[in-house]
Motif scaffolding. Structure first.
Motif, mmCIF file in Angstrom:
data_model
loop_
_atom_site.group_PDB
_atom_site.id
_atom_site.type_symbol
_atom_site.label_atom_id
_atom_site.label_comp_id
_atom_site.label_asym_id
_atom_site.label_seq_id
_atom_site.Cartn_x
_atom_site.Cartn_y
_atom_site.Cartn_z
ATOM 1 N N GLY A 9 -6.969 8.598 1.476
ATOM 2 C CA GLY A 9 -6.929 8.015 2.813
ATOM 3 C C GLY A 9 -6.628 6.537 2.760
ATOM 4 O O GLY A 9 -6.411 5.964 1.683
ATOM 5 N N VAL A 10 -6.622 5.920 3.928
ATOM 6 C CA VAL A 10 -6.305 4.502 4.065
ATOM 7 C C VAL A 10 -7.478 3.794 4.728
ATOM 8 O O VAL A 10 -8.032 4.278 5.721
ATOM 9 N N PRO A 66 5.691 9.601 -1.001
ATOM 10 C CA PRO A 66 5.752 8.690 0.131
ATOM 11 C C PRO A 66 6.004 7.261 -0.332
ATOM 12 O O PRO A 66 5.724 6.898 -1.480
ATOM 13 N N GLY A 67 6.545 6.450 0.571
ATOM 14 C CA GLY A 67 6.799 5.052 0.226
ATOM 15 C C GLY A 67 8.137 4.823 -0.439
ATOM 16 O O GLY A 67 8.506 3.676 -0.702
ATOM 17 N N PHE A 68 8.871 5.889 -0.734
ATOM 18 C CA PHE A 68 10.181 5.769 -1.360
ATOM 19 C C PHE A 68 11.234 6.410 -0.466
ATOM 20 O O PHE A 68 10.938 7.346 0.292
ATOM 21 N N ALA A 107 0.831 -1.203 0.000
ATOM 22 C CA ALA A 107 0.000 0.000 0.000
ATOM 23 C C ALA A 107 0.871 1.260 0.000
ATOM 24 O O ALA A 107 0.573 2.229 -0.707
ATOM 25 N N GLN A 108 1.949 1.248 0.781
ATOM 26 C CA GLN A 108 2.863 2.395 0.794
ATOM 27 C C GLN A 108 3.486 2.615 -0.587
ATOM 28 O O GLN A 108 3.600 3.749 -1.059
ATOM 29 N N GLY A 131 1.419 2.153 14.982
ATOM 30 C CA GLY A 131 2.345 1.795 13.919
ATOM 31 C C GLY A 131 1.745 1.991 12.533
ATOM 32 O O GLY A 131 2.397 2.533 11.631
ATOM 33 N N ILE A 132 0.494 1.561 12.363
ATOM 34 C CA ILE A 132 -0.181 1.734 11.079
ATOM 35 C C ILE A 132 -0.352 3.214 10.768
ATOM 36 O O ILE A 132 -0.100 3.677 9.648
ATOM 37 N N SER A 133 -0.776 3.990 11.759
ATOM 38 C CA SER A 133 -0.962 5.429 11.547
ATOM 39 C C SER A 133 0.338 6.099 11.138
ATOM 40 O O SER A 133 0.364 6.957 10.248
ATOM 41 N N ALA A 134 1.431 5.679 11.786
ATOM 42 C CA ALA A 134 2.734 6.273 11.468
ATOM 43 C C ALA A 134 3.167 5.922 10.052
ATOM 44 O O ALA A 134 3.774 6.751 9.355
ATOM 45 N N ASN A 135 2.854 4.718 9.595
ATOM 46 C CA ASN A 135 3.244 4.292 8.250
ATOM 47 C C ASN A 135 2.581 5.118 7.159
ATOM 48 O O ASN A 135 3.128 5.241 6.055
ATOM 49 N N PHE A 136 1.403 5.660 7.461
ATOM 50 C CA PHE A 136 0.649 6.378 6.433
ATOM 51 C C PHE A 136 0.419 7.851 6.766
ATOM 52 O O PHE A 136 -0.391 8.509 6.109
ATOM 53 N N SER A 137 1.103 8.347 7.762
ATOM 54 C CA SER A 137 0.969 9.763 8.094
ATOM 55 C C SER A 137 1.416 10.624 6.905
ATOM 56 O O SER A 137 2.411 10.296 6.241
ATOM 57 N N PRO A 138 0.656 11.685 6.565
ATOM 58 C CA PRO A 138 -0.438 12.313 7.303
ATOM 59 C C PRO A 138 -1.837 11.881 6.861
ATOM 60 O O PRO A 138 -2.806 12.573 7.154
ATOM 61 N N LEU A 139 -1.964 10.782 6.142
ATOM 62 C CA LEU A 139 -3.288 10.321 5.713
ATOM 63 C C LEU A 139 -4.093 9.817 6.906
ATOM 64 O O LEU A 139 -3.541 9.234 7.851
#
Length: 365
Positions: free
Chosen positions: A247-248, A313-315, A231-232, A258-266
């Motif tokens: 959003g996620v 994000p994700g890179f 997803a990232q 942990g999940i929130s941090a992975n996709f912040s600021p979404l």
């Protein structure tokens, strides 16, 4: 014009279920919704509890469903191509080739699906189109077609127009292209109008993808590390085509730090496990799908500061590459390449510096 929504994520995370729930939610809010599935398998029909077809059919009030079938879409387009060939050539070459005979070549599926979405959008019959695609790079490449095609036209138009081959085949190639792009040409302005109309069509497509009030994606994942990483990656890849991720949707699991941090600021929304016959809890758990505009923009251009900022994000820094071989700037990230068309004030200017920090690539001119 309709709001076009799609969902990205690893296979098995429940994208189709979420797409159905999203379509139902929008329909209950009064929007005229088309749920479009691309997977030829039976999963969409089984989840809906009804058979699907290549033509829209009523599912509930305000909600229709269509199952894209590439062979059918190709057959219908082919008949339009034959009509144009007969109009522009005295001795048609393909009049005895029938759409029912044609097989779908690799890559055709995406182009046919995108054209079908465009036609349903242009029909004015729908306020929202929920596209249940593959949810991976194939979907992103499909939505990125207007950007890529417009680049090829910009870069190769003059070369092709000056060639002897083009002068020979253009009376046939141009009208055939119009069958796919749905452009109306007339004889008097045959040379200039088609190119202008194609460019305008592609520009409208690019503008629709870049406008989160027109087109947006949502990430669907579970807590599985592989699903989260996928997803990232798709989040960052979506930015490369200018597609806003709103959003996620965390399927069947509670949201953790942990999940929130992975996709912040979404914003991350948790979706419940629902029995097959009861969609309401899932519908109620979905966020407002029309608020993608509040998410970070894929690209921002500050002319006064002579800067371009891309959200990737994700890179990490090692996965992002910047090159400038001509008047445009090219960004490679993951398996996506983006050519940035700069405003006149920056076009042709050399890059003076670039830095990658906090998922943002800032380019200075």
């Amino acid at each position: 014009m309709a709001l076009i929504l799609t969902f990205l994520g690893k296979g098995g995370t429940g994208r189709t279920t979420v797409a159905i729930a999203a379509a139902k939610k929008l329909a209950t809010q009064g929007a005229r919704v088309l749920l479009a599935g691309v997977d030829p398998g039976p999963s969409l029909g089984l989840l809906l509890g009804t058979s699907t077809s290549p033509d829209p059919q009523e599912l509930t009030q305000n909600l229709q469903v269509v199952q894209f079938q590439s062979a059918v879409l190709l057959e219908r387009s082919w008949e339009e191509i034959k009509k144009l060939e007969a109009q522009y050539l005295r001795t048609p070459l393909i009049k005895n080739v029938y759409g029912q005979e044609l097989g779908v070549l690799p890559g055709m599926d995406s182009a046919l699906a995108l054209n079908a979405i465009r036609e349903y959008d242009a029909s004015g019959k729908y306020d929202a189109i929920v596209y249940d695609g593959s949810g991976d790079q194939t979907t992103l490449r499909m939505l990125g077609m207007p950007e890529i095609l417009s680049w090829y036209i910009r870069r190769f138009r003059k070369v092709v127009e000056d060639s002897d081959l083009w002068k020979t085949v253009s009376p046939f190639i141009q009208p055939i292209s119009s069958a796919v792009l749905n452009v109306s040409w007339t004889g008097d302005n045959f040379a200039q109008q088609p190119t202008n109309e194609v460019n305008n069509l592609l520009e409208r497509g690019k503008a629709a993808i870049a406008d989160p009030s027109r087109t947006a994606a949502y990430l669907v994942t579970t807590g599985d590390p592989t699903a989260v990483a996928t997803a990232q990656y798709l989040w960052g890849s979506a930015q490369q085509i200018g597609l806003t991720v709103g959003g996620v949707l965390l399927n069947q699991e509670p949201v953790t730090e942990g999940i929130s941090a992975n996709f912040s600021p979404l914003a991350v929304s948790s979706l419940p496990i629902c029995p097959p016959s009861d969609w309401q809890p899932l519908i109620e758990a979905l966020p407002d799908l029309r608020q993608a505009a509040s998410a970070p923009k894929p690209i921002e251009i500050d002319i006064s500061a002579r800067q371009v900022r891309l959200f990737l994000p994700g890179f990490d820094k090692k996965q992002v590459k910047l090159t400038q071989s001509g008047p445009e700037v090219t960004i490679d990230a993951g398996d996506q390449r983006r050519n940035i068309s700069l405003p006149p004030q920056l076009s042709g200017q050399s890059v003076k510096g670039a830095k990658f920090q906090n998922s943002y690539l800032t380019i200075s001119f």
